[in-house]
Write a protein that holds these residues in place. Structure first.
Motif, PDB file in Angstrom:
ATOM      1  N   UNK A   1       0.838  -1.198   0.000  1.00 41.56           N
ATOM      2  CA  UNK A   1       0.000   0.000   0.000  1.00 41.56           C
ATOM      3  C   UNK A   1       0.869   1.242   0.000  1.00 41.56           C
ATOM      4  N   UNK A   2       0.444   2.248  -0.757  1.00 34.05           N
ATOM      5  CA  UNK A   2       1.135   3.529  -0.789  1.00 34.05           C
ATOM      6  C   UNK A   2       0.211   4.617  -0.222  1.00 34.05           C
ATOM      7  N   UNK A   3       0.817   5.538   0.517  1.00 32.47           N
ATOM      8  CA  UNK A   3       0.086   6.676   1.065  1.00 32.47           C
ATOM      9  C   UNK A   3       0.513   7.938   0.333  1.00 32.47           C
ATOM     10  N   UNK A   4      -0.470   8.645  -0.219  1.00 33.54           N
ATOM     11  CA  UNK A   4      -0.234   9.887  -0.955  1.00 33.54           C
ATOM     12  C   UNK A   4      -0.995  11.005  -0.270  1.00 33.54           C
ATOM     13  N   UNK A   5      -0.345  12.138  -0.094  1.00 37.03           N
ATOM     14  CA  UNK A   5      -1.019  13.330   0.406  1.00 37.03           C
ATOM     15  C   UNK A   5      -1.158  14.313  -0.745  1.00 37.03           C
ATOM     16  N   UNK A   6      -2.354  14.863  -0.930  1.00 36.87           N
ATOM     17  CA  UNK A   6      -2.566  15.926  -1.916  1.00 36.87           C
ATOM     18  C   UNK A   6      -3.006  17.191  -1.195  1.00 36.87           C
ATOM     19  N   UNK A 220     -16.797  28.898   1.329  1.00 35.93           N
ATOM     20  CA  UNK A 220     -17.735  28.473   2.354  1.00 35.93           C
ATOM     21  C   UNK A 220     -17.405  27.127   2.955  1.00 35.93           C
ATOM     22  N   UNK A 221     -16.319  26.508   2.502  1.00 37.38           N
ATOM     23  CA  UNK A 221     -15.837  25.252   3.075  1.00 37.38           C
ATOM     24  C   UNK A 221     -14.588  25.510   3.904  1.00 37.38           C
ATOM     25  N   UNK A 222     -14.376  24.735   4.977  1.00 38.04           N
ATOM     26  CA  UNK A 222     -13.117  24.846   5.709  1.00 38.04           C
ATOM     27  C   UNK A 222     -11.939  24.411   4.836  1.00 38.04           C
ATOM     28  N   UNK A 223     -10.754  24.853   5.169  1.00 37.52           N
ATOM     29  CA  UNK A 223      -9.553  24.386   4.488  1.00 37.52           C
ATOM     30  C   UNK A 223      -9.428  22.877   4.658  1.00 37.52           C
ATOM     31  N   UNK A 224      -8.824  22.224   3.673  1.00 40.41           N
ATOM     32  CA  UNK A 224      -8.779  20.763   3.722  1.00 40.41           C
ATOM     33  C   UNK A 224      -7.670  20.220   2.835  1.00 40.41           C
ATOM     34  N   UNK A 225      -7.409  18.928   2.990  1.00 46.40           N
ATOM     35  CA  UNK A 225      -6.489  18.214   2.097  1.00 46.40           C
ATOM     36  C   UNK A 225      -6.876  16.744   2.103  1.00 46.40           C
ATOM     37  N   UNK A 226      -6.321  15.997   1.135  1.00 50.05           N
ATOM     38  CA  UNK A 226      -6.620  14.573   0.987  1.00 50.05           C
ATOM     39  C   UNK A 226      -5.437  13.727   1.447  1.00 50.05           C
ATOM     40  N   UNK A 227      -5.760  12.589   2.075  1.00 43.69           N
ATOM     41  CA  UNK A 227      -4.803  11.507   2.296  1.00 43.69           C
ATOM     42  C   UNK A 227      -5.342  10.295   1.555  1.00 43.69           C
ATOM     43  N   UNK A 228      -4.577   9.819   0.600  1.00 49.80           N
ATOM     44  CA  UNK A 228      -5.029   8.765  -0.312  1.00 49.80           C
ATOM     45  C   UNK A 228      -4.158   7.530  -0.095  1.00 49.80           C
ATOM     46  N   UNK A 229      -4.813   6.404   0.116  1.00 55.23           N
ATOM     47  CA  UNK A 229      -4.091   5.136   0.296  1.00 55.23           C
ATOM     48  C   UNK A 229      -4.450   4.208  -0.857  1.00 55.23           C
ATOM     49  N   UNK A 230      -3.435   3.829  -1.594  1.00 53.93           N
ATOM     50  CA  UNK A 230      -3.622   3.038  -2.802  1.00 53.93           C
ATOM     51  C   UNK A 230      -3.157   1.615  -2.538  1.00 53.93           C
ATOM     52  N   UNK A 231      -4.097   0.681  -2.697  1.00 55.95           N
ATOM     53  CA  UNK A 231      -3.786  -0.728  -2.517  1.00 55.95           C
ATOM     54  C   UNK A 231      -3.927  -1.444  -3.856  1.00 55.95           C
ATOM     55  N   UNK A 232      -3.764  -2.749  -3.838  1.00 61.40           N
ATOM     56  CA  UNK A 232      -3.796  -3.511  -5.082  1.00 61.40           C
ATOM     57  C   UNK A 232      -5.154  -3.407  -5.768  1.00 61.40           C
ATOM     58  N   UNK A 233      -6.240  -3.409  -4.986  1.00 60.84           N
ATOM     59  CA  UNK A 233      -7.574  -3.413  -5.577  1.00 60.84           C
ATOM     60  C   UNK A 233      -8.392  -2.175  -5.271  1.00 60.84           C
ATOM     61  N   UNK A 234      -7.994  -1.397  -4.281  1.00 61.46           N
ATOM     62  CA  UNK A 234      -8.831  -0.270  -3.857  1.00 61.46           C
ATOM     63  C   UNK A 234      -8.021   1.001  -3.652  1.00 61.46           C
ATOM     64  N   UNK A 235      -8.756   2.113  -3.638  1.00 59.25           N
ATOM     65  CA  UNK A 235      -8.197   3.420  -3.321  1.00 59.25           C
ATOM     66  C   UNK A 235      -9.038   4.013  -2.195  1.00 59.25           C
ATOM     67  N   UNK A 236      -8.401   4.337  -1.090  1.00 60.68           N
ATOM     68  CA  UNK A 236      -9.093   4.945   0.039  1.00 60.68           C
ATOM     69  C   UNK A 236      -8.709   6.417   0.117  1.00 60.68           C
ATOM     70  N   UNK A 237      -9.675   7.276   0.412  1.00 60.88           N
ATOM     71  CA  UNK A 237      -9.411   8.706   0.517  1.00 60.88           C
ATOM     72  C   UNK A 237     -10.006   9.251   1.805  1.00 60.88           C
ATOM     73  N   UNK A 238      -9.152   9.816   2.661  1.00 60.13           N
ATOM     74  CA  UNK A 238      -9.584  10.529   3.855  1.00 60.13           C
ATOM     75  C   UNK A 238      -9.490  12.023   3.584  1.00 60.13           C
ATOM     76  N   UNK A 239     -10.536  12.754   3.922  1.00 60.32           N
ATOM     77  CA  UNK A 239     -10.515  14.211   3.837  1.00 60.32           C
ATOM     78  C   UNK A 239     -10.215  14.763   5.221  1.00 60.32           C
TER      79      UNK A 239
END
Length: 285
Positions: A1-6, A220-239
């Protein structure tokens, strides 16, 4: 799994100062495999703003990929805008406008969508497509393919005065042929998630458009960023969203998406890593 921050749309020159140090602290704690800055490092592409941006991104976790946004092209300096639109960006941030990162689990391509002939809009050209697709060609099926632009691929319902990146349809068609799993963008200062199936039926790539991480100019939205975890079959994204009372970023939503190619059972093979950013990579738009 890889962790990417955007993180996106920093906008030095129009900064919400309290977000700066907590963002660095959170990203450092996350220890991502790749940090992506998807454009608009500055508010008006001035030298002092670039200096502040350079100093700040030097504190971000490495490896890092950075692409410019439309605000990184001078607006009022007409001479510089048309003769050297990204001159300061290339001299003070990175001279590679087509960065890429490839390892044995992910392949990430950055595309410069900023243009000097328009004030807010952006575009993807045919040569840029050719160059980007070439990065993905020949990669094993288990490697997740990711494309990063500044300008958006979709506009949320009810939002006017902005346009998707020019050339989006041609780009999606080309990237579908090489099984791109994920498209990352910014520009709108709004978190927006949509499937590429909306534009190309049957193409189930995920489009994630980030909010602004540090700008004081929000929609009108709070500041934010993504943390993305890429696995063999799925992509998970935490805001992660800014809590002004607690003065920190915290998770406010989590989503999971399937990769375009579906579950893969192939074990990762060895691919040499390349990082293009050599040791460093209205008024809202």
């Amino acid at each position: 799994m890889r962790t990417i921050v955007q993180i996106s749309d920093l906008h030095f020159g129009a900064i919400l100062e309290p977000t700066l140090d907590p963002l660095i602290a959170k990203l450092t704690a996350l220890s991502p495999d790749l940090t992506i800055v998807s454009g608009d490092l500055t508010q008006r592409a001035r030298e002092d703003q670039y200096l502040l941006a350079r100093k700040y991104i030097d504190r971000l976790p490495r490896p890092m990929m950075v692409i410019p946004g439309n605000h990184d092209v001078p607006l009022y300096d007409v001479f510089r805008r048309f003769l050297s639109p990204l001159g300061r960006y290339k001299s003070m941030i990175d001279d590679n406008l087509s960065p890429s990162f490839v390892d044995d689990e992910i392949a990430v391509v950055g595309i410069n969508s900023a243009r000097s002939l328009v004030f807010k809009g952006g575009a993807i050209s045919a040569p840029q497509l050719d160059e980007s697709v070439a990065v993905f060609e020949g990669l094993p099926a288990h490697v997740s393919r990711i494309v990063v632009t500044h300008h958006p691929w979709d506009i949320p319902d009810g939002l006017s005065g902005v346009e998707i990146v020019d050339g989006a349809q041609d780009a999606l068609a080309r990237f579908e042929t090489c099984n791109v799993d994920l498209f990352l963008a910014g520009h709108l200062h709004l978190v927006h998630v949509v499937s590429a199936d909306k534009f190309r039926p049957g193409y189930n790539a995920t489009i994630l458009q980030a909010g602004t991480a540090t700008s004081s100019r929000a929609r009108g939205e709070p500041n934010s960023f993504f943390v993305i975890r890429v696995d063999v079959a799925t992509i998970e994204c935490d805001t992660y969203t800014w809590d002004g009372f607690a003065q920190l970023f915290q998770i406010t939503s989590s989503q999971t998406f399937s990769r375009v190619s579906g579950a893969q059972t192939v074990k990762p093979s060895s691919i040499n890593e390349t990082v293009a950013l050599g040791g460093r990579e209205s008024d809202l738009e």
